[in-house]
Design a protein around this motif. Structure first.
Motif, PDB file in Angstrom:
ATOM      1  N   LEU A 161       0.754  -1.222   0.124  1.00  0.00           N
ATOM      2  CA  LEU A 161      -0.206  -0.051   0.068  1.00  0.00           C
ATOM      3  C   LEU A 161       1.003   1.265   0.005  1.00  0.00           C
ATOM      4  O   LEU A 161       1.330   1.717   0.944  1.00  0.00           O
ATOM      5  CB  LEU A 161      -1.037  -0.074   1.135  1.00  0.00           C
ATOM      6  N   ALA A 162       1.444   1.692  -1.151  1.00  0.00           N
ATOM      7  CA  ALA A 162       2.133   2.731  -1.255  1.00  0.00           C
ATOM      8  C   ALA A 162       1.622   3.971  -0.689  1.00  0.00           C
ATOM      9  O   ALA A 162       0.561   4.589  -1.110  1.00  0.00           O
ATOM     10  CB  ALA A 162       2.514   3.108  -2.705  1.00  0.00           C
ATOM     11  N   ALA A 163       2.508   4.604   0.353  1.00  0.00           N
ATOM     12  CA  ALA A 163       1.770   5.616   0.804  1.00  0.00           C
ATOM     13  C   ALA A 163       2.593   6.905   0.814  1.00  0.00           C
ATOM     14  O   ALA A 163       3.855   6.912   0.129  1.00  0.00           O
ATOM     15  CB  ALA A 163       1.537   5.438   2.360  1.00  0.00           C
ATOM     16  N   SER A 164       2.267   8.209   1.381  1.00  0.00           N
ATOM     17  CA  SER A 164       3.110   9.192   1.487  1.00  0.00           C
ATOM     18  C   SER A 164       3.389   9.858   0.073  1.00  0.00           C
ATOM     19  O   SER A 164       4.563  10.004  -0.459  1.00  0.00           O
ATOM     20  CB  SER A 164       4.563   9.140   2.144  1.00  0.00           C
ATOM     21  N   ILE A 165       2.344   9.368  -0.745  1.00  0.00           N
ATOM     22  CA  ILE A 165       2.550  10.104  -2.190  1.00  0.00           C
ATOM     23  C   ILE A 165       2.182  11.334  -2.185  1.00  0.00           C
ATOM     24  O   ILE A 165       1.236  11.958  -1.948  1.00  0.00           O
ATOM     25  CB  ILE A 165       1.257   9.182  -2.977  1.00  0.00           C
ATOM     26  N   ARG A 166       3.043  12.129  -3.187  1.00  0.00           N
ATOM     27  CA  ARG A 166       3.011  13.555  -3.094  1.00  0.00           C
ATOM     28  C   ARG A 166       2.803  13.997  -4.585  1.00  0.00           C
ATOM     29  O   ARG A 166       2.338  15.118  -4.590  1.00  0.00           O
ATOM     30  CB  ARG A 166       4.453  13.989  -2.704  1.00  0.00           C
ATOM     31  N   ASN A 167       3.037  12.990  -5.238  1.00  0.00           N
ATOM     32  CA  ASN A 167       2.730  13.578  -6.828  1.00  0.00           C
ATOM     33  C   ASN A 167       2.262  12.425  -7.883  1.00  0.00           C
ATOM     34  O   ASN A 167       2.456  11.470  -7.497  1.00  0.00           O
ATOM     35  CB  ASN A 167       4.034  14.548  -7.321  1.00  0.00           C
ATOM     36  N   VAL A 168       2.028  12.618  -9.046  1.00  0.00           N
ATOM     37  CA  VAL A 168       1.702  12.088  -9.978  1.00  0.00           C
ATOM     38  C   VAL A 168       2.570  11.019 -10.653  1.00  0.00           C
ATOM     39  O   VAL A 168       2.396   9.946 -10.935  1.00  0.00           O
ATOM     40  CB  VAL A 168       1.055  12.689 -11.281  1.00  0.00           C
ATOM     41  N   ASN A 169       3.758  11.357 -10.340  1.00  0.00           N
ATOM     42  CA  ASN A 169       4.951  10.364 -10.852  1.00  0.00           C
ATOM     43  C   ASN A 169       5.159   9.453  -9.749  1.00  0.00           C
ATOM     44  O   ASN A 169       5.349   8.158 -10.403  1.00  0.00           O
ATOM     45  CB  ASN A 169       6.370  11.045 -11.100  1.00  0.00           C
ATOM     46  N   HIS A 170       4.763   9.532  -8.445  1.00  0.00           N
ATOM     47  CA  HIS A 170       5.053   8.582  -7.661  1.00  0.00           C
ATOM     48  C   HIS A 170       3.750   7.442  -7.885  1.00  0.00           C
ATOM     49  O   HIS A 170       4.013   6.333  -7.958  1.00  0.00           O
ATOM     50  CB  HIS A 170       4.425   8.936  -6.363  1.00  0.00           C
ATOM     51  N   VAL A 171       2.736   8.033  -8.349  1.00  0.00           N
ATOM     52  CA  VAL A 171       1.544   6.885  -8.771  1.00  0.00           C
ATOM     53  C   VAL A 171       2.103   6.234  -9.924  1.00  0.00           C
ATOM     54  O   VAL A 171       1.686   4.929  -9.958  1.00  0.00           O
ATOM     55  CB  VAL A 171       0.293   7.867  -9.055  1.00  0.00           C
ATOM     56  N   LYS A 172       2.687   6.971 -10.884  1.00  0.00           N
ATOM     57  CA  LYS A 172       2.916   6.111 -12.252  1.00  0.00           C
ATOM     58  C   LYS A 172       3.819   5.183 -11.923  1.00  0.00           C
ATOM     59  O   LYS A 172       3.889   4.022 -12.390  1.00  0.00           O
ATOM     60  CB  LYS A 172       3.518   7.168 -13.268  1.00  0.00           C
ATOM     61  N   ASP A 173       5.026   5.555 -11.056  1.00  0.00           N
ATOM     62  CA  ASP A 173       6.070   4.599 -10.672  1.00  0.00           C
ATOM     63  C   ASP A 173       5.692   3.403 -10.019  1.00  0.00           C
ATOM     64  O   ASP A 173       6.145   2.283 -10.255  1.00  0.00           O
ATOM     65  CB  ASP A 173       7.156   5.388  -9.980  1.00  0.00           C
ATOM     66  N   CYS A 174       4.764   3.503  -9.080  1.00  0.00           N
ATOM     67  CA  CYS A 174       4.152   2.486  -8.303  1.00  0.00           C
ATOM     68  C   CYS A 174       3.314   1.605  -9.063  1.00  0.00           C
ATOM     69  O   CYS A 174       3.414   0.225  -8.853  1.00  0.00           O
ATOM     70  CB  CYS A 174       3.281   3.247  -6.980  1.00  0.00           C
ATOM     71  N   ALA A 175       2.536   2.064 -10.170  1.00  0.00           N
ATOM     72  CA  ALA A 175       2.037   1.392 -10.989  1.00  0.00           C
ATOM     73  C   ALA A 175       2.813   0.475 -11.879  1.00  0.00           C
ATOM     74  O   ALA A 175       2.381  -0.856 -12.257  1.00  0.00           O
ATOM     75  CB  ALA A 175       1.030   2.026 -11.957  1.00  0.00           C
ATOM     76  N   LEU A 176       4.011   1.169 -12.384  1.00  0.00           N
ATOM     77  CA  LEU A 176       5.097   0.290 -13.217  1.00  0.00           C
ATOM     78  C   LEU A 176       5.697  -0.764 -12.356  1.00  0.00           C
ATOM     79  O   LEU A 176       6.027  -1.816 -13.014  1.00  0.00           O
ATOM     80  CB  LEU A 176       5.945   1.194 -13.777  1.00  0.00           C
ATOM     81  N   ILE A 177       5.794  -0.611 -11.135  1.00  0.00           N
ATOM     82  CA  ILE A 177       6.293  -1.508 -10.351  1.00  0.00           C
ATOM     83  C   ILE A 177       5.525  -2.868  -9.990  1.00  0.00           C
ATOM     84  O   ILE A 177       5.666  -3.839  -9.914  1.00  0.00           O
ATOM     85  CB  ILE A 177       7.075  -1.037  -8.891  1.00  0.00           C
ATOM     86  N   GLY A 178       4.146  -2.364  -9.885  1.00  0.00           N
ATOM     87  CA  GLY A 178       3.184  -3.231  -9.491  1.00  0.00           C
ATOM     88  C   GLY A 178       2.656  -3.251  -8.117  1.00  0.00           C
ATOM     89  O   GLY A 178       2.455  -4.073  -7.159  1.00  0.00           O
ATOM     90  N   ALA A 179       2.775  -2.055  -7.361  1.00  0.00           N
ATOM     91  CA  ALA A 179       2.228  -1.962  -5.895  1.00  0.00           C
ATOM     92  C   ALA A 179       0.796  -2.398  -5.959  1.00  0.00           C
ATOM     93  O   ALA A 179       0.201  -2.140  -6.884  1.00  0.00           O
ATOM     94  CB  ALA A 179       2.301  -0.571  -5.463  1.00  0.00           C
ATOM     95  N   ASP A 180       0.355  -2.807  -5.060  1.00  0.00           N
ATOM     96  CA  ASP A 180      -1.152  -3.225  -5.114  1.00  0.00           C
ATOM     97  C   ASP A 180      -2.181  -2.122  -4.997  1.00  0.00           C
ATOM     98  O   ASP A 180      -3.146  -1.990  -5.417  1.00  0.00           O
ATOM     99  CB  ASP A 180      -1.291  -4.236  -4.085  1.00  0.00           C
ATOM    100  N   VAL A 181      -1.514  -1.145  -4.185  1.00  0.00           N
ATOM    101  CA  VAL A 181      -2.362   0.015  -3.657  1.00  0.00           C
ATOM    102  C   VAL A 181      -1.509   1.141  -3.716  1.00  0.00           C
ATOM    103  O   VAL A 181      -0.683   1.255  -3.363  1.00  0.00           O
ATOM    104  CB  VAL A 181      -3.112  -0.279  -2.203  1.00  0.00           C
ATOM    105  N   ILE A 182      -2.220   2.309  -4.067  1.00  0.00           N
ATOM    106  CA  ILE A 182      -1.862   3.760  -3.535  1.00  0.00           C
ATOM    107  C   ILE A 182      -2.791   4.260  -2.630  1.00  0.00           C
ATOM    108  O   ILE A 182      -3.932   4.218  -2.888  1.00  0.00           O
ATOM    109  CB  ILE A 182      -1.326   4.546  -4.915  1.00  0.00           C
ATOM    110  N   THR A 183      -2.117   4.806  -1.830  1.00  0.00           N
ATOM    111  CA  THR A 183      -3.114   6.020  -0.915  1.00  0.00           C
ATOM    112  C   THR A 183      -2.521   7.435  -1.138  1.00  0.00           C
ATOM    113  O   THR A 183      -1.364   7.659  -0.900  1.00  0.00           O
ATOM    114  CB  THR A 183      -3.185   5.559   0.491  1.00  0.00           C
ATOM    115  N   ALA A 184      -3.415   8.287  -1.655  1.00  0.00           N
ATOM    116  CA  ALA A 184      -2.978   9.612  -1.730  1.00  0.00           C
ATOM    117  C   ALA A 184      -4.143  10.427  -1.418  1.00  0.00           C
ATOM    118  O   ALA A 184      -5.230  10.140  -1.265  1.00  0.00           O
ATOM    119  CB  ALA A 184      -2.793   9.756  -3.448  1.00  0.00           C
ATOM    120  N   PRO A 185      -3.651  11.853  -1.165  1.00  0.00           N
ATOM    121  CA  PRO A 185      -4.517  12.808  -1.034  1.00  0.00           C
ATOM    122  C   PRO A 185      -5.446  13.106  -2.065  1.00  0.00           C
ATOM    123  O   PRO A 185      -5.255  12.894  -3.289  1.00  0.00           O
ATOM    124  CB  PRO A 185      -3.571  14.031  -0.784  1.00  0.00           C
ATOM    125  N   PRO A 186      -6.769  13.597  -1.684  1.00  0.00           N
ATOM    126  CA  PRO A 186      -7.610  13.884  -3.013  1.00  0.00           C
ATOM    127  C   PRO A 186      -7.253  14.689  -4.204  1.00  0.00           C
ATOM    128  O   PRO A 186      -7.059  14.443  -5.227  1.00  0.00           O
ATOM    129  CB  PRO A 186      -8.901  14.398  -2.243  1.00  0.00           C
TER     130      PRO A 186
END
Ligand code: G3P
Length: 217
Positions: A161-186
């Motif tokens: 559950l990737a956390a402390s997500i600060r920007n859209v690149n964090h989300v992209k990189d987590c998706a490319l790696i295969g994190a199961d979940v991201i949790t991010a501010p709205p």
């Protein structure tokens, strides 16, 4: 990839839920303090609206009281996930609550070894904090990659559950790696839809359409 909203702001959570972008919610003591709301009330309200896991964090530091708090929080709703800090006491509480089939989210993870321990203790989720590693000039995404490798090596079912997500690149990189979940501010989740060329292209389409004088409805 599952999207959890890292917030206790029900209006913001519901706005994203209406789009279909909410698979769960995470909170922590700082988020609860920022909400100015009663902890159990706001968790109960979120659990009523969101069917996925809703993380509520214990605030004791010894395992005995963590376990008691976890059992208490679990009484709020059947989708409460008990959040525990990655300490030896937190891991002991994780093992106990996991044996009781109470979902757990082990948080404040900053190293692959910590994530390995959480998986061995039966954590449902592990929350590695990307942004806070970046803040000290380390690469938080490397941690996600290392945990993915370790968990896949041994077939651990603990979800990243990737956390402390600060920007859209964090989300992209987590998706490319295969994190199961991201949790991010709205705000971060909403900004995933933004692209200047989309905005410009839509403007041009609508300008040309206006020139036809037609309407669809
Ligand atoms: O879920 C953890 C998250 O709330 C921490 O984010 O930005 O305070 O590092 P941040």
């Amino acid at each position: 990839m599952k999207f959890f909203v890292d917030s206790a702001d029900l209006d913001q959570i519901l706005e994203l839920n209406a789009i279909g972008l909410v698979d769960g919610v995470t909170t922590n003591p700082s988020i609860i303090a920022k909400s100015g709301r009663d902890f159990k009330d706001v968790i109960a309200e979120i659990c009523k609206e969101i069917k996925g896991p809703v993380s509520a964090e214990v605030v004791s530091t010894d395992s005995e009281h963590m376990i008691a708090e976890g059992r208490e929080l679990r009484k709020i709703a059947s989708n409460v996930c008990v959040k525990l800090p990655l300490t030896l006491d937190g891991l002991k509480a994780c093992s106990t609550l996991s044996r009781e089939e109470i979902p757990t989210n082990v948080t404040l993870c900053f190293s692959p070894n910590q994530a390995l321990l959480a998986a061995k203790c039966g954590a449902t989720f592990i929350s590695p904090f990307i942004g806070r590693l970046d803040d000290i000039s380390l690469d938080g995404i490397d941690l996600i990659e290392d945990i993915r490798t370790i968990y896949d090596n041994y077939g651990y079912e603990t979800e990243i559950l990737a956390a402390s997500i600060r920007n859209v690149n964090h989300v992209k990189d987590c998706a490319l790696i295969g994190a199961d979940v991201i949790t991010a501010p709205p705000s971060v989740i909403k900004s995933l839809a933004n692209h200047v060329l989309t905005h410009k292209g839509l403007e041009a389409f609508l300008k040309d359409w206006k020139g036809t004088g037609q309407s669809i409805l």
